[in-house]
Design an enzyme around this catalytic site. Structure first.
Site, PDB file in Angstrom:
ATOM      1  N   ASN A 170      -0.372   0.160   6.484  1.00  8.29           N
ATOM      2  CA  ASN A 170       0.124  -0.127   5.029  1.00  8.29           C
ATOM      3  C   ASN A 170       0.359  -1.323   5.602  1.00  8.29           C
ATOM      4  O   ASN A 170       1.504  -1.293   6.970  1.00  8.29           O
ATOM      5  CB  ASN A 170       1.143   0.502   4.772  1.00  8.29           C
ATOM      6  CG  ASN A 170       2.126  -0.611   3.765  1.00  8.29           C
ATOM      7  OD1 ASN A 170       1.272  -1.423   2.972  1.00  8.29           O
ATOM      8  ND2 ASN A 170       2.871  -0.436   2.830  1.00  8.29           N
ATOM      9  N   GLY A 171       0.474  -2.748   5.700  1.00 10.25           N
ATOM     10  CA  GLY A 171       1.163  -3.806   6.658  1.00 10.25           C
ATOM     11  C   GLY A 171      -0.362  -5.070   7.192  1.00 10.25           C
ATOM     12  O   GLY A 171      -0.855  -4.954   6.145  1.00 10.25           O
TER      13      GLY A 171
ATOM     14  N   GLU B 110      16.453 -15.201 -18.762  1.00  5.71           N
ATOM     15  CA  GLU B 110      16.401 -14.060 -18.933  1.00  5.71           C
ATOM     16  C   GLU B 110      16.835 -12.741 -18.450  1.00  5.71           C
ATOM     17  O   GLU B 110      16.038 -11.595 -20.088  1.00  5.71           O
ATOM     18  CB  GLU B 110      15.284 -13.991 -17.556  1.00  5.71           C
ATOM     19  CG  GLU B 110      13.694 -14.627 -17.309  1.00  5.71           C
ATOM     20  CD  GLU B 110      13.405 -14.462 -16.274  1.00  5.71           C
ATOM     21  OE1 GLU B 110      11.906 -13.721 -16.645  1.00  5.71           O
ATOM     22  OE2 GLU B 110      12.965 -14.712 -14.650  1.00  5.71           O
TER      23      GLU B 110
ATOM     24  N   ARG C 133       3.884   0.874  -6.501  1.00  2.40           N
ATOM     25  CA  ARG C 133       3.676   0.112  -5.961  1.00  2.40           C
ATOM     26  C   ARG C 133       2.190  -0.895  -6.266  1.00  2.40           C
ATOM     27  O   ARG C 133       2.499  -1.741  -5.373  1.00  2.40           O
ATOM     28  CB  ARG C 133       3.605   0.751  -4.303  1.00  2.40           C
ATOM     29  CG  ARG C 133       4.667   1.670  -3.791  1.00  2.40           C
ATOM     30  CD  ARG C 133       3.785   2.398  -3.184  1.00  2.40           C
ATOM     31  NE  ARG C 133       4.260   2.032  -1.533  1.00  2.40           N
ATOM     32  CZ  ARG C 133       5.386   1.653  -0.598  1.00  2.40           C
ATOM     33  NH1 ARG C 133       6.899   2.283  -1.441  1.00  2.40           N
ATOM     34  NH2 ARG C 133       5.199   1.165   0.171  1.00  2.40           N
TER      35      ARG C 133
ATOM     36  N   TRP D  54      -3.632  -2.087  -1.329  1.00  2.00           N
ATOM     37  CA  TRP D  54      -3.150  -3.519  -2.245  1.00  2.00           C
ATOM     38  C   TRP D  54      -4.215  -4.042  -1.520  1.00  2.00           C
ATOM     39  O   TRP D  54      -3.069  -4.746   0.195  1.00  2.00           O
ATOM     40  CB  TRP D  54      -1.605  -4.011  -2.632  1.00  2.00           C
ATOM     41  CG  TRP D  54      -1.459  -4.746  -3.802  1.00  2.00           C
ATOM     42  CD1 TRP D  54      -1.523  -6.146  -1.957  1.00  2.00           C
ATOM     43  CD2 TRP D  54      -0.788  -4.997  -4.089  1.00  2.00           C
ATOM     44  NE1 TRP D  54      -0.182  -7.821  -2.830  1.00  2.00           N
ATOM     45  CE2 TRP D  54       0.121  -6.270  -4.170  1.00  2.00           C
ATOM     46  CE3 TRP D  54      -1.031  -5.111  -5.547  1.00  2.00           C
ATOM     47  CZ2 TRP D  54       0.498  -7.455  -5.384  1.00  2.00           C
ATOM     48  CZ3 TRP D  54      -0.720  -5.433  -6.199  1.00  2.00           C
ATOM     49  CH2 TRP D  54       0.717  -6.365  -6.144  1.00  2.00           C
TER      50      TRP D  54
ATOM     51  N   LYS E 230       5.931  -8.745 -18.108  1.00  4.01           N
ATOM     52  CA  LYS E 230       6.128  -9.295 -16.771  1.00  4.01           C
ATOM     53  C   LYS E 230       4.856 -10.606 -16.520  1.00  4.01           C
ATOM     54  O   LYS E 230       4.538 -10.939 -15.779  1.00  4.01           O
ATOM     55  CB  LYS E 230       5.438  -7.608 -16.428  1.00  4.01           C
ATOM     56  CG  LYS E 230       5.289  -8.336 -14.826  1.00  4.01           C
ATOM     57  CD  LYS E 230       6.761  -8.686 -14.198  1.00  4.01           C
ATOM     58  CE  LYS E 230       6.407  -9.056 -12.583  1.00  4.01           C
ATOM     59  NZ  LYS E 230       7.942 -10.239 -12.332  1.00  4.01           N
TER      60      LYS E 230
ATOM     61  N   CYS F  79       0.976  -1.378  -0.179  1.00  3.76           N
ATOM     62  CA  CYS F  79      -0.052  -0.540   0.183  1.00  3.76           C
ATOM     63  C   CYS F  79       0.426   1.423  -0.263  1.00  3.76           C
ATOM     64  O   CYS F  79       1.597   0.787   0.457  1.00  3.76           O
ATOM     65  CB  CYS F  79      -0.886  -0.028   1.463  1.00  3.76           C
ATOM     66  SG  CYS F  79      -1.752  -1.457   2.141  1.00  3.76           S
TER      67      CYS F  79
ATOM     68  N   LYS G  35      16.407 -17.432 -14.635  1.00  3.63           N
ATOM     69  CA  LYS G  35      17.635 -16.174 -13.312  1.00  3.63           C
ATOM     70  C   LYS G  35      18.651 -15.592 -14.781  1.00  3.63           C
ATOM     71  O   LYS G  35      18.510 -14.435 -15.211  1.00  3.63           O
ATOM     72  CB  LYS G  35      17.211 -16.119 -12.647  1.00  3.63           C
ATOM     73  CG  LYS G  35      16.023 -16.479 -11.555  1.00  3.63           C
ATOM     74  CD  LYS G  35      15.673 -14.814 -11.388  1.00  3.63           C
ATOM     75  CE  LYS G  35      13.937 -14.849 -12.752  1.00  3.63           C
ATOM     76  NZ  LYS G  35      13.397 -15.931 -12.409  1.00  3.63           N
TER      77      LYS G  35
ATOM     78  N   HIS H 277      23.659 -38.615 -18.066  1.00  2.00           N
ATOM     79  CA  HIS H 277      23.596 -39.978 -18.724  1.00  2.00           C
ATOM     80  C   HIS H 277      23.161 -38.850 -20.367  1.00  2.00           C
ATOM     81  O   HIS H 277      21.773 -38.349 -20.561  1.00  2.00           O
ATOM     82  CB  HIS H 277      21.333 -40.180 -18.615  1.00  2.00           C
ATOM     83  CG  HIS H 277      21.477 -41.161 -17.438  1.00  2.00           C
ATOM     84  ND1 HIS H 277      21.884 -42.463 -17.315  1.00  2.00           N
ATOM     85  CD2 HIS H 277      21.606 -40.846 -16.000  1.00  2.00           C
ATOM     86  CE1 HIS H 277      21.836 -42.559 -16.401  1.00  2.00           C
ATOM     87  NE2 HIS H 277      21.484 -41.852 -15.295  1.00  2.00           N
TER      88      HIS H 277
ATOM     89  N   GLU I 288      15.109 -22.842 -11.838  1.00  2.00           N
ATOM     90  CA  GLU I 288      14.974 -21.410 -11.022  1.00  2.00           C
ATOM     91  C   GLU I 288      16.113 -20.980 -11.313  1.00  2.00           C
ATOM     92  O   GLU I 288      16.220 -19.371 -12.190  1.00  2.00           O
ATOM     93  CB  GLU I 288      13.987 -20.923  -9.989  1.00  2.00           C
ATOM     94  CG  GLU I 288      14.337 -19.706  -9.784  1.00  2.00           C
ATOM     95  CD  GLU I 288      13.050 -19.264 -10.147  1.00  2.00           C
ATOM     96  OE1 GLU I 288      12.260 -19.398 -11.855  1.00  2.00           O
ATOM     97  OE2 GLU I 288      12.479 -17.505 -10.410  1.00  2.00           O
TER      98      GLU I 288
END
Ligand code: AGP
Length: 604
Positions: A99-100, A487, A27, A75, A599, A2, A484, A503, A480
């Protein structure tokens, strides 16, 4: 995450509040609102969607002369994005923005309801304003009521509260979520959850620290620490660069988001960890009735999170689990049964292949669950149930904190299911809950390690390819890590099960083949070590990542000794994220917006 703004001064306040919120749009948010207090009168405006909707609602609202006001972009973490759930939240004659996450909001809400308080929203935030007014009945001063309120709150918060009981005043507090206090030469005081909202309006700021709180009026600012001791106001000059302010001092959003993982994982865990069990209040137990199988479906990084989950669900929950790449699942005429829970994982909640797979599962009559970072997204609206990862907006195209929070949620879910199915002893669930509580500290970036990775990256710029290898959950982590690197550096990399190298792929072994080997102490260390030694014997260039020394590698990144492989997983995740980023930086690439990528892939 937020956005919060506040203002005390003589200028027309609407523009100041909304302009401040506009600087916080990056944000991410799904609703917004402002509250202005002038001459003991409140003016409150809220709107779902983008700020333009709030501007439309306030177009006939203007102020002249002195006023105080607060604003918020929300948010959603608790409760859907609706006007009722939008901030500011109101009491009888007070308003609050936050916020939180208030971890104990439910017990506070229950107490206040018993006192006759009527709640309008589903949010945790609303308890703050009602608790303040509850204390106002007996407190000596409004500030005392505010401090008594803070004592009752558990969790993370950045709060601005205004009340007709204390005209011309803003009460503020910071604990776990950012809050910045600013002032200028015109006697104005401003607040923002990021300095981006204050640039151009303030000359000097104070970045409040956890536990600090206070009260601001047109004439004075009083600041206190968590021990209620007065704190000297030490203002520092405010930088003038807005974009760098949004990055809050980091070079890239991706870097900021790696460093944010500690805080956002805290938010992800907030309110979900009991001593002996996991709570997902957003899930109804009936979702799992009649379920004998779980099918996970996702794309990209989210698919890697799904793969990690498949190990955890079968190991902890003893439930048959399969994983699907959404773009394959859609067209392979899958055999689906009604005793399968279909779980889609998506940061954006809009990925076309995953969304269409979800539609297929619903059409086939399966129960569906989405694990997502964006409330009110297409997948959240379509699935039978949803769990929000609470990572806040992820601006870097290369996903980092979304992945970290997805795996955190899936680990918790595997333990919740294990508790329901009694497939783990309570002592083991307690042990793993303790491990989950260590994650924020585990993923906190060690600056010395980051510097080591920055230095090391120069040695990995010119090979003919990378293998990232690992076993068990470290295999999807290897995938992953390879993704990264691909990308953002555009270098070729593959993730591979360590045991599979012999193998075929080992034929590529030579000094130009870089192998990044994940060697966790607590999961198949010896097996993986022998796989790496096979590569080392063929002169592959090896970078080992392990808490244990390993003398057969060209480079070794030493991680911390820990008590469990899942803790090692998260620490190695951070290493791979930063390693890839530092290589890409040396290659001069656009870290946040790599070529050819979006994105959210909302097309097939
Ligand atoms: C990950 O770094 C990429 N940005 C990409 O693989 C992403 O994970 C994939 O497109 C899935 O996106 P989603 O999580 O929003 O569904």
């Amino acid at each position: 995450m937020c956005g919060i703004v506040g203002y005390i001064g003589n200028k027309p306040i609407k523009e100041i509040l909304i302009d401040g919120l506009r600087e916080l749009e990056y944000r991410g948010y799904d609703s917004a609102g402002i509250a202005v207090l002038q001459n003991h009168q409140f003016s409150l405006f809220k709107a779902i969607g983008k700020l333009i909707n709030l501007e439309e609602k306030t177009k006939n609202f203007e102020t002249t002369g002195f006023s105080v006001g607060i604003g918020h972009t929300r948010w959603a973490t608790h409760g859907k994005p609706t006007e009722l759930n939008a901030h500011p939240h109101v009491g009888e004659n007070s308003c609050v923005v936050h916020n939180g996450i208030i971890e104990n909001y439910q017990e506070l809400k229950n107490m206040l309801i018993q006192q006759g308080v009527k709640f309008l929203s589903q949010t945790d935030t609303e308890v703050i304003v009602h608790l303040f007014e509850y204390h106002l009945r007996t407190a000596a001063t409004p500030f005392d009521a505010f401090t008594q309120t803070l004592k009752k709150l558990k969790g993370s918060y950045a709060i601005l509260l205004v009340s007709a009981s204390a005209d011309e005043t803003i009460f503020f507090a910071k604990n776990g979520s950012p809050m910045i206090l600013g002032r200028n030469g015109e006697g104005e005081t401003l607040f923002g959850s990021s300095d981006a909202a204050l640039i151009g309006k303030c000359h000097e700021v104070i970045y409040l620290e956890d536990g600090q709180y206070g009260v601001a009026t047109a004439q004075t600012i009083a600041l206190y620490d968590q021990f209620n001791h007065a704190v000297e106001l030490r203002f520092i000059p405010l930088s003038e660069n807005k974009l760098s302010a949004q990055k809050e001092g980091f070079r890239f959003f991706m870097e900021k988001e790696v460093y944010e993982q500690s805080r956002v994982i805290s938010d992800t865990l907030m309110g979900r960890l009991g001593d002996e069990r996991i709570y997902f209040e957003e899930l109804d137990a009936t979702l799992f009735e009649g379920i004998n199988e779980i099918k996970l479906c996702a794309c990209g990084t989210s698919y890697h999170a799904a793969m990690v989950a498949s190990y955890l669900f079968e190991r902890h929950s003893k439930i048959r689990t399969s994983v699907e790449i959404a773009s394959e699942f859609r067209y392979r005429e899958p055999f689906l049964t009604h005793d399968t829970l279909f779980v889609v994982i998506s940061q954006s909640g809009e990925t076309a292949d995953t969304l269409e797979s979800l539609k297929m599962a619903k059409k086939a009559g399966l129960k569906t669950l989405v694990i997502c970072n964006v409330d009110n997204s297409s997948m959240v609206r379509l699935a039978d149930a949803s769990i929000l990862t609470r990572a806040g907006i992820e601006k870097g195209v290369a996903s980092t904190k979304a992945f970290a929070t997805q795996v955190s949620v899936l680990w918790m879910l595997s333990l919740m299911l294990a508790g329901m199915r009694k497939t783990l002893e309570t002592t083991e669930i307690k042990r793993q809950i303790h491990l989950l509580r260590t994650l924020p500290a585990t993923v906190k970036v060690d600056e010395a390690l980051h510097e080591q990775l920055r230095r090391l990256s120069k040695r990995y710029l010119n090979g003919h390819g990378f293998f990232f290898i690992g076993r068990d959950v470290f295999f999807p982590l290897a995938l992953e890590g390879a993704l990264k690197l691909k990308e953002i550096s555009y270098l070729h990399a593959e993730g591979y099960p360590s045991g599979e190298m012999k193998h075929g792929p080992i034929a590529l072994a030579d000094p130009g083949l870089y192998t990044i080997a994940l060697l966790p102490q607590h999961k198949l260390y010896d097996k993986t070590k022998s796989n790496v030694e096979e590569l080392s014997a063929r002169d592959s260039t090896i970078c080992s990542i392990s808490p244990l020394d390993f003398n057969k590698a060209d480079d070794h990144i030493r991680t911390k000794l820990s008590e469990d492989y899942m803790v090692e997983f998260f620490e190695m995740m951070v290493v791979l994220q930063l390693f890839s980023m530092e290589i890409a930086i040396r290659l001069g690439n656009d870290i946040d917006m790599p070529r050819n990528l979006a994105k959210s892939v909302t097309v097939e």
